[in-house]
Design a protein around this motif. Structure first.
Motif, PDB file in Angstrom:
ATOM      1  N   LEU A 279      -3.754  11.449   4.355  1.00 26.12           N
ATOM      2  CA  LEU A 279      -4.899  10.406   3.543  1.00 26.12           C
ATOM      3  C   LEU A 279      -4.091   9.061   3.554  1.00 26.12           C
ATOM      4  O   LEU A 279      -4.983   7.788   3.889  1.00 26.12           O
ATOM      5  CB  LEU A 279      -4.992  11.051   2.089  1.00 26.12           C
ATOM      6  CG  LEU A 279      -5.989  10.351   1.263  1.00 26.12           C
ATOM      7  CD1 LEU A 279      -7.363  10.434   2.138  1.00 26.12           C
ATOM      8  CD2 LEU A 279      -6.097  11.133  -0.170  1.00 26.12           C
ATOM      9  N   TRP A 280      -2.861   9.009   3.213  1.00 28.94           N
ATOM     10  CA  TRP A 280      -2.199   7.681   3.534  1.00 28.94           C
ATOM     11  C   TRP A 280      -2.356   6.940   4.702  1.00 28.94           C
ATOM     12  O   TRP A 280      -2.776   5.691   4.873  1.00 28.94           O
ATOM     13  CB  TRP A 280      -0.849   7.781   3.058  1.00 28.94           C
ATOM     14  CG  TRP A 280       0.018   6.499   3.230  1.00 28.94           C
ATOM     15  CD1 TRP A 280       0.040   5.396   2.460  1.00 28.94           C
ATOM     16  CD2 TRP A 280       1.044   6.388   4.407  1.00 28.94           C
ATOM     17  NE1 TRP A 280       1.002   4.442   3.033  1.00 28.94           N
ATOM     18  CE2 TRP A 280       1.435   5.105   4.589  1.00 28.94           C
ATOM     19  CE3 TRP A 280       1.159   7.091   5.830  1.00 28.94           C
ATOM     20  CZ2 TRP A 280       2.485   4.564   5.605  1.00 28.94           C
ATOM     21  CZ3 TRP A 280       1.905   6.601   6.395  1.00 28.94           C
ATOM     22  CH2 TRP A 280       2.646   5.229   6.534  1.00 28.94           C
ATOM     23  N   ALA A 281      -2.162   7.831   5.853  1.00 27.39           N
ATOM     24  CA  ALA A 281      -2.311   7.418   7.116  1.00 27.39           C
ATOM     25  C   ALA A 281      -3.682   6.865   7.419  1.00 27.39           C
ATOM     26  O   ALA A 281      -3.853   5.976   8.103  1.00 27.39           O
ATOM     27  CB  ALA A 281      -1.698   8.613   8.168  1.00 27.39           C
TER      28      ALA A 281
ATOM     29  N   LEU B 110       4.195  11.792  10.565  1.00 28.34           N
ATOM     30  CA  LEU B 110       3.410  13.111  10.529  1.00 28.34           C
ATOM     31  C   LEU B 110       4.487  14.188  10.874  1.00 28.34           C
ATOM     32  O   LEU B 110       4.624  15.290  10.084  1.00 28.34           O
ATOM     33  CB  LEU B 110       2.111  13.093  11.027  1.00 28.34           C
ATOM     34  CG  LEU B 110       1.538  14.291  10.810  1.00 28.34           C
ATOM     35  CD1 LEU B 110       1.198  14.692   9.444  1.00 28.34           C
ATOM     36  CD2 LEU B 110       0.255  14.323  11.635  1.00 28.34           C
ATOM     37  N   ILE B 111       5.018  13.862  11.996  1.00 29.19           N
ATOM     38  CA  ILE B 111       5.765  14.956  12.715  1.00 29.19           C
ATOM     39  C   ILE B 111       7.065  15.335  11.995  1.00 29.19           C
ATOM     40  O   ILE B 111       7.275  16.168  11.478  1.00 29.19           O
ATOM     41  CB  ILE B 111       6.204  14.578  14.062  1.00 29.19           C
ATOM     42  CG1 ILE B 111       5.179  14.405  15.114  1.00 29.19           C
ATOM     43  CG2 ILE B 111       7.408  15.398  14.441  1.00 29.19           C
ATOM     44  CD1 ILE B 111       5.503  13.866  16.343  1.00 29.19           C
ATOM     45  N   LEU B 112       7.564  13.966  11.196  1.00 29.69           N
ATOM     46  CA  LEU B 112       8.596  14.412  10.279  1.00 29.69           C
ATOM     47  C   LEU B 112       8.361  14.868   8.799  1.00 29.69           C
ATOM     48  O   LEU B 112       8.997  15.635   8.370  1.00 29.69           O
ATOM     49  CB  LEU B 112       9.285  12.870   9.887  1.00 29.69           C
ATOM     50  CG  LEU B 112      10.656  13.027   9.064  1.00 29.69           C
ATOM     51  CD1 LEU B 112      11.837  13.698   9.673  1.00 29.69           C
ATOM     52  CD2 LEU B 112      11.118  11.534   8.859  1.00 29.69           C
TER      53      LEU B 112
ATOM     54  N   SER C 225       3.856  20.992   2.921  1.00 31.15           N
ATOM     55  CA  SER C 225       2.993  21.165   1.733  1.00 31.15           C
ATOM     56  C   SER C 225       2.339  20.038   1.497  1.00 31.15           C
ATOM     57  O   SER C 225       1.390  19.738   0.764  1.00 31.15           O
ATOM     58  CB  SER C 225       3.528  21.840   0.516  1.00 31.15           C
ATOM     59  OG  SER C 225       4.630  21.253   0.129  1.00 31.15           O
ATOM     60  N   SER C 226       3.144  18.622   1.753  1.00 30.61           N
ATOM     61  CA  SER C 226       2.541  17.454   1.482  1.00 30.61           C
ATOM     62  C   SER C 226       1.945  16.856   2.590  1.00 30.61           C
ATOM     63  O   SER C 226       1.830  15.516   2.557  1.00 30.61           O
ATOM     64  CB  SER C 226       3.815  16.585   0.865  1.00 30.61           C
ATOM     65  OG  SER C 226       4.470  17.260  -0.158  1.00 30.61           O
ATOM     66  N   SER C 227       1.811  17.394   3.646  1.00 31.27           N
ATOM     67  CA  SER C 227       1.114  16.728   4.783  1.00 31.27           C
ATOM     68  C   SER C 227      -0.171  16.013   4.663  1.00 31.27           C
ATOM     69  O   SER C 227      -0.648  15.131   5.139  1.00 31.27           O
ATOM     70  CB  SER C 227       0.984  17.888   5.985  1.00 31.27           C
ATOM     71  OG  SER C 227       2.199  18.297   6.525  1.00 31.27           O
TER      72      SER C 227
ATOM     73  N   LEU D 135       0.764  -1.258   0.004  1.00 35.25           N
ATOM     74  CA  LEU D 135      -0.069   0.076  -0.008  1.00 35.25           C
ATOM     75  C   LEU D 135       0.757   1.108  -0.112  1.00 35.25           C
ATOM     76  O   LEU D 135       0.562   2.145  -0.795  1.00 35.25           O
ATOM     77  CB  LEU D 135      -0.905  -0.046   1.248  1.00 35.25           C
ATOM     78  CG  LEU D 135      -1.742   1.271   1.460  1.00 35.25           C
ATOM     79  CD1 LEU D 135      -2.757   1.630   0.152  1.00 35.25           C
ATOM     80  CD2 LEU D 135      -2.382   1.189   2.673  1.00 35.25           C
ATOM     81  N   THR D 136       1.989   1.153   0.850  1.00 36.28           N
ATOM     82  CA  THR D 136       2.844   2.305   0.807  1.00 36.28           C
ATOM     83  C   THR D 136       3.626   2.732  -0.324  1.00 36.28           C
ATOM     84  O   THR D 136       3.677   3.775  -0.919  1.00 36.28           O
ATOM     85  CB  THR D 136       3.924   2.154   2.072  1.00 36.28           C
ATOM     86  OG1 THR D 136       3.114   2.058   3.390  1.00 36.28           O
ATOM     87  CG2 THR D 136       4.715   3.546   2.170  1.00 36.28           C
ATOM     88  N   VAL D 137       4.144   1.518  -0.851  1.00 34.22           N
ATOM     89  CA  VAL D 137       5.049   1.647  -2.107  1.00 34.22           C
ATOM     90  C   VAL D 137       3.825   2.271  -3.518  1.00 34.22           C
ATOM     91  O   VAL D 137       4.310   3.080  -4.100  1.00 34.22           O
ATOM     92  CB  VAL D 137       5.423   0.289  -2.633  1.00 34.22           C
ATOM     93  CG1 VAL D 137       6.168   0.291  -4.046  1.00 34.22           C
ATOM     94  CG2 VAL D 137       6.647   0.122  -1.691  1.00 34.22           C
ATOM     95  N   GLY D 138       2.896   1.701  -3.420  1.00 34.13           N
ATOM     96  CA  GLY D 138       1.805   2.042  -4.525  1.00 34.13           C
ATOM     97  C   GLY D 138       1.271   3.306  -4.316  1.00 34.13           C
ATOM     98  O   GLY D 138       1.328   4.190  -5.295  1.00 34.13           O
TER      99      GLY D 138
END
Length: 516
Positions: free
Chosen positions: A157-159, A141-143, A150-152, A72-75
């Protein structure tokens, strides 16, 4: 169908054993009277070997969690490009996702959420899973906020998908485990030694909890003991446990004696220590109360599906051993299939009778298994009971059989036993039930003989490469074989198994003396 639902056993040794469906259970009732009595009769009768296999499936659950969430993460990171574009990502882009993913899985393991303990409720487990996952994803998320604010939104959404995926997966795993406990496939089977008031209190509370099956009671005062306690039958004296057909289904033998019986407890422990089953001593207080009874039942009933974290982790070791057997055994069976067919044809042409020979032998925890070999004796002289061991120039052995025994090629069909889970590639060699050394049953010569059954029998083993293989003609041979087998059980590891397998072929080919 649930992986922990009723288990069907495919070999003929289970014709008199307890099967999982109601039809099979009814058939068992006719042949095993003691198993149809008592209030703790499980819906699915599963022996210790099968129950261990079911418990170890939680390792596959963790593996699926890792694989599916990684995919899921790689996709997510490569969409809409191909997954092969993962190499084009920068460390800044990938690091928050990797940290969040790793932290979430680490917290799930650290919180023992792969144990699926009996006391854990499904929804409580799901809530804890969601909480641990969210905490792990928070680190990522903190990182993400620090490196690329801007990509948070993309990360959040992934989280969200990760949170839902892991929670749903754990709901499935916990439900499967709960179903296994409900129908008896994962509920520990216990017998009590001592028909005491303490035993009665244990049984009464166990009937309310239903997280342990107390299958029967054994008491040396059989003539004074009642026929049953709270519906649980008294099945005989403590010594009867040594040969009882219930033994392969037991997880634990609990001694329920009064505090004044300390000497008797020591005697029983020594007497029952010849069995491969775990022994728990539950000495009652002067006036056992509800708290004491609860603690005793917790000690017996707390059997997580597995334990990932303890320093001496028998379940992890058993899992890797089973994985080793499954992978290497399957590869060997496929690669050697043409060779096996050729040997089978040769055996059929050499003498009258079938190519394969079946024999009942003892497996894990005293379970009776059917072991397959190429037939090496004349069919009308076959020794199915294994009472008479092979001697030099034995007229029962065929011409083909002499070569097969000398090279141990007659053992190759046991690869099927390995793949099916009845045997292992490495372990104590399975001996025929009732095998004799001279005029004495081999198991009666050494007190610790049954300790060999604390692990699955193997095609090869520590004893085999140390020269103790083939027939045992005297008590000294039996003692040496048992000692070597126990040494292996205490030292067993993945790497030791690989070393034994590597040593087996040169040792066997270089041995021109031992009869096999």
């Amino acid at each position: 169908m649930s992986m922990f639902m009723k288990v069907r056993v495919g070999d003929e040794t289970q014709n008199e054993s307890v099967h999982s469906t109601m039809a099979e259970s009814n058939a068992l009732d006719a042949s095993v009277p003691h198993m149809r009595r008592g209030p703790f009769r499980p819906d699915a009768w599963v022996n210790a070997r099968q129950r261990n296999a079911l418990r170890l499936r939680t390792f596959y659950y963790r593996g699926l969690d890792v694989a599916l969430t990684a995919l899921l993460t790689v996709g997510w990171l490569t969409y809409p490009q191909a997954i092969s574009s993962i190499g084009q990502l920068t460390i800044t882009q990938a690091a928050p996702y990797a940290i969040g993913w790793l932290c979430a899985l680490w917290l799930l393991i650290s919180a023992n959420l792969y144990n699926f303990a009996a006391a854990s409720r499904i929804w409580h487990h799901a809530i804890l899973t969601a909480l641990m996952t969210a905490l792990g994803l928070l680190a990522g998320l903190i990182l993400q906020v620090i490196t690329s604010p801007s990509s948070s939104s993309d990360y959040l959404l992934w989280a969200g998908f990760m949170l839902v995926a892991l929670t749903v997966l754990h709901l499935i795993w916990a439900s499967v485990a709960a179903r296994g406990r409900k129908n008896g496939a994962l509920t520990p089977n216990i017998v009590l030694v001592g028909a005491t008031q303490y035993a009665e209190l244990l049984i009464t509370q166990a009937l309310e909890r239903r997280d342990v099956n107390i299958l029967g009671i054994f008491d040396d005062r059989a003539e004074r003991s009642p026929a049953s306690i709270c519906g649980v039958p008294v099945l005989g004296r403590a010594s009867d446990l040594l040969t009882h057909r219930l033994t392969p289904y037991l997880d634990c033998i609990a001694l329920t004696l009064s505090p004044e019986a300390a000497e008797r407890v020591g005697q029983l422990k020594r007497q029952l220590s010849t069995l491969p089953n775990r022994i728990a001593v539950l000495l009652q207080g002067d006036e056992p109360d509800a708290v004491e009874i609860t603690r005793a039942l917790d000690k017996l009933a707390y059997t997580p599906v597995h334990l990932l974290n303890p320093p001496a982790n028998d379940d992890r070791r058993a899992f890797y051993k089973r994985l080793q057997d499954l992978v290497l055994g399957s590869l060997a069976l496929c690669a050697l299939m043409p060779f096996l067919l050729m040997i089978g044809i040769w055996v059929r042409l050499d003498s009258h009778g079938p190519a394969l020979f079946r024999q009942r032998r003892h497996g894990f925890n005293h379970e009776e298994i059917v072991v397959w070999k190429f037939r090496t004796m004349h069919h009308d002289h076959a020794d199915f009971a294994g009472i008479r061991q092979v001697t030099a120039d034995d007229d029962r052995v065929t011409r083909a059989g002499r070569f097969l025994r000398a090279t141990s090629l007659d053992e190759l069909p046991q690869l099927l036993n390995v793949v099916l889970g009845h045997m292992s590639l490495v372990g104590p060699r399975p001996h025929a039930i009732g095998m004799k050394t001279g005029q004495v049953i081999s198991a009666d010569i050494v007190t610790e003989y049954a300790h060999r059954h604390r692990i699955k029998p193997g095609m090869t083993g520590w004893a085999a490469i140390k020269g103790s293989r083939g027939p045992m003609h005297n008590a000294s041979d039996v003692r040496r074989r048992v000692q070597l087998d126990i040494d292996y059980i205490e030292r067993q590891s993945f790497w030791l198994d690989l070393w034994i397998m590597a040593q087996t072929l040169p040792v066997l080919l270089g041995d021109k003396v031992a009869m096999r």
